[in-house]
Motif scaffolding. Structure first.
Motif, PDB file in Angstrom:
ATOM      1  N   VAL A 147     -17.765  -7.410  -4.419  1.00 58.74           N
ATOM      2  CA  VAL A 147     -17.982  -7.123  -3.005  1.00 58.74           C
ATOM      3  C   VAL A 147     -16.820  -7.694  -2.200  1.00 58.74           C
ATOM      4  O   VAL A 147     -16.310  -7.055  -1.281  1.00 58.74           O
ATOM      5  N   ILE A 148     -16.376  -8.894  -2.550  1.00 57.83           N
ATOM      6  CA  ILE A 148     -15.243  -9.520  -1.871  1.00 57.83           C
ATOM      7  C   ILE A 148     -13.989  -9.246  -2.695  1.00 57.83           C
ATOM      8  O   ILE A 148     -13.806  -9.804  -3.770  1.00 57.83           O
TER       9      ILE A 148
ATOM     10  N   VAL B 289      -9.579  -8.587  -2.902  1.00 62.69           N
ATOM     11  CA  VAL B 289      -8.430  -9.488  -2.758  1.00 62.69           C
ATOM     12  C   VAL B 289      -8.213  -9.874  -1.293  1.00 62.69           C
ATOM     13  O   VAL B 289      -8.022 -11.054  -0.978  1.00 62.69           O
ATOM     14  N   LYS B 290      -8.261  -8.904  -0.387  1.00 63.34           N
ATOM     15  CA  LYS B 290      -8.076  -9.226   1.040  1.00 63.34           C
ATOM     16  C   LYS B 290      -9.173 -10.147   1.548  1.00 63.34           C
ATOM     17  O   LYS B 290      -8.929 -11.064   2.330  1.00 63.34           O
ATOM     18  N   GLY B 291     -10.390  -9.899   1.115  1.00 64.68           N
ATOM     19  CA  GLY B 291     -11.513 -10.739   1.525  1.00 64.68           C
ATOM     20  C   GLY B 291     -11.374 -12.156   0.993  1.00 64.68           C
ATOM     21  O   GLY B 291     -11.745 -13.126   1.669  1.00 64.68           O
ATOM     22  N   ARG B 292     -10.842 -12.307  -0.211  1.00 60.23           N
ATOM     23  CA  ARG B 292     -10.621 -13.639  -0.773  1.00 60.23           C
ATOM     24  C   ARG B 292      -9.572 -14.391   0.039  1.00 60.23           C
ATOM     25  O   ARG B 292      -9.718 -15.595   0.289  1.00 60.23           O
ATOM     26  N   ARG B 293      -8.512 -13.685   0.455  1.00 59.05           N
ATOM     27  CA  ARG B 293      -7.497 -14.336   1.293  1.00 59.05           C
ATOM     28  C   ARG B 293      -8.090 -14.763   2.620  1.00 59.05           C
ATOM     29  O   ARG B 293      -7.816 -15.852   3.120  1.00 59.05           O
TER      30      ARG B 293
ATOM     31  N   ARG C 196     -15.524  -6.301   7.722  1.00 63.29           N
ATOM     32  CA  ARG C 196     -15.968  -5.870   6.391  1.00 63.29           C
ATOM     33  C   ARG C 196     -17.491  -5.904   6.265  1.00 63.29           C
ATOM     34  O   ARG C 196     -18.190  -6.404   7.134  1.00 63.29           O
ATOM     35  N   ALA C 197     -17.973  -5.402   5.144  1.00 66.93           N
ATOM     36  CA  ALA C 197     -19.409  -5.387   4.872  1.00 66.93           C
ATOM     37  C   ALA C 197     -19.941  -6.812   4.784  1.00 66.93           C
ATOM     38  O   ALA C 197     -19.227  -7.733   4.403  1.00 66.93           O
TER      39      ALA C 197
ATOM     40  N   LYS D 294     -24.783 -15.524   1.133  1.00 67.99           N
ATOM     41  CA  LYS D 294     -24.159 -16.836   0.982  1.00 67.99           C
ATOM     42  C   LYS D 294     -23.913 -17.135  -0.493  1.00 67.99           C
ATOM     43  O   LYS D 294     -22.988 -17.858  -0.840  1.00 67.99           O
ATOM     44  N   HIS D 295     -24.717 -16.551  -1.383  1.00 63.06           N
ATOM     45  CA  HIS D 295     -24.502 -16.739  -2.818  1.00 63.06           C
ATOM     46  C   HIS D 295     -23.196 -16.078  -3.268  1.00 63.06           C
ATOM     47  O   HIS D 295     -22.473 -16.613  -4.112  1.00 63.06           O
ATOM     48  N   THR D 296     -22.888 -14.930  -2.674  1.00 62.91           N
ATOM     49  CA  THR D 296     -21.631 -14.253  -2.996  1.00 62.91           C
ATOM     50  C   THR D 296     -20.448 -15.079  -2.533  1.00 62.91           C
ATOM     51  O   THR D 296     -19.459 -15.228  -3.255  1.00 62.91           O
ATOM     52  N   VAL D 297     -20.546 -15.633  -1.345  1.00 66.85           N
ATOM     53  CA  VAL D 297     -19.466 -16.494  -0.829  1.00 66.85           C
ATOM     54  C   VAL D 297     -19.308 -17.723  -1.711  1.00 66.85           C
ATOM     55  O   VAL D 297     -18.199 -18.102  -2.083  1.00 66.85           O
TER      56      VAL D 297
END
Length: 112
Positions: free
Chosen positions: A64-65, A67-71, A97-98, A102-105
């Motif tokens: 879901v997250i 490369v851009k979301g990780r940055r 973004r979508a 909190k578990h995904t983060v």
């Protein structure tokens, strides 16, 4: 027990070349360090289509997250390293973004 790892492209070419030179299946398997059945199947793929590459698909659902979301998440953490995962999730979901849980983060942070 899980599936074995795929052979590298170099090993696949080595199998094809060794078999073309007349090396036996057992000797080829010993040379490359794989099973006899792998040698037979790679040679058969090469004879039928000329292509020996693996088409094994990845497992699990897509991330879901990306490369851009990780940055972006990394920048949020650098702004305030002591904030909780819940606050980071709220800040991350405020973006374009979508929305993510909190578990995904938390999983992404542990992976980073």
């Amino acid at each position: 027990m899980g599936k074995a790892a795929d052979l590298s492209e170099f090993d696949r070419r080595q199998i094809v070349k060794a078999r073309r030179l007349g090396t036996s299946i057992t000797e080829t398997a010993r040379l490359v360090g794989c099973s006899r059945s792998a040698v037979v199947s790679i040679r058969a793929k090469w004879i039928n289509g000329g292509d020996t590459s693996s088409r094994r698909q990845g497992v699990g659902s897509p991330r879901v997250i990306k490369v851009k979301g990780r940055r972006r998440l990394s920048r949020l953490v650098k702004q305030n390293p002591r904030q909780t995962v819940a606050k980071l999730t709220v800040q991350y979901n405020a973006g374009p973004r979508a929305s993510v849980s909190k578990h995904t983060v938390q999983r992404t942070l542990l992976d980073m």
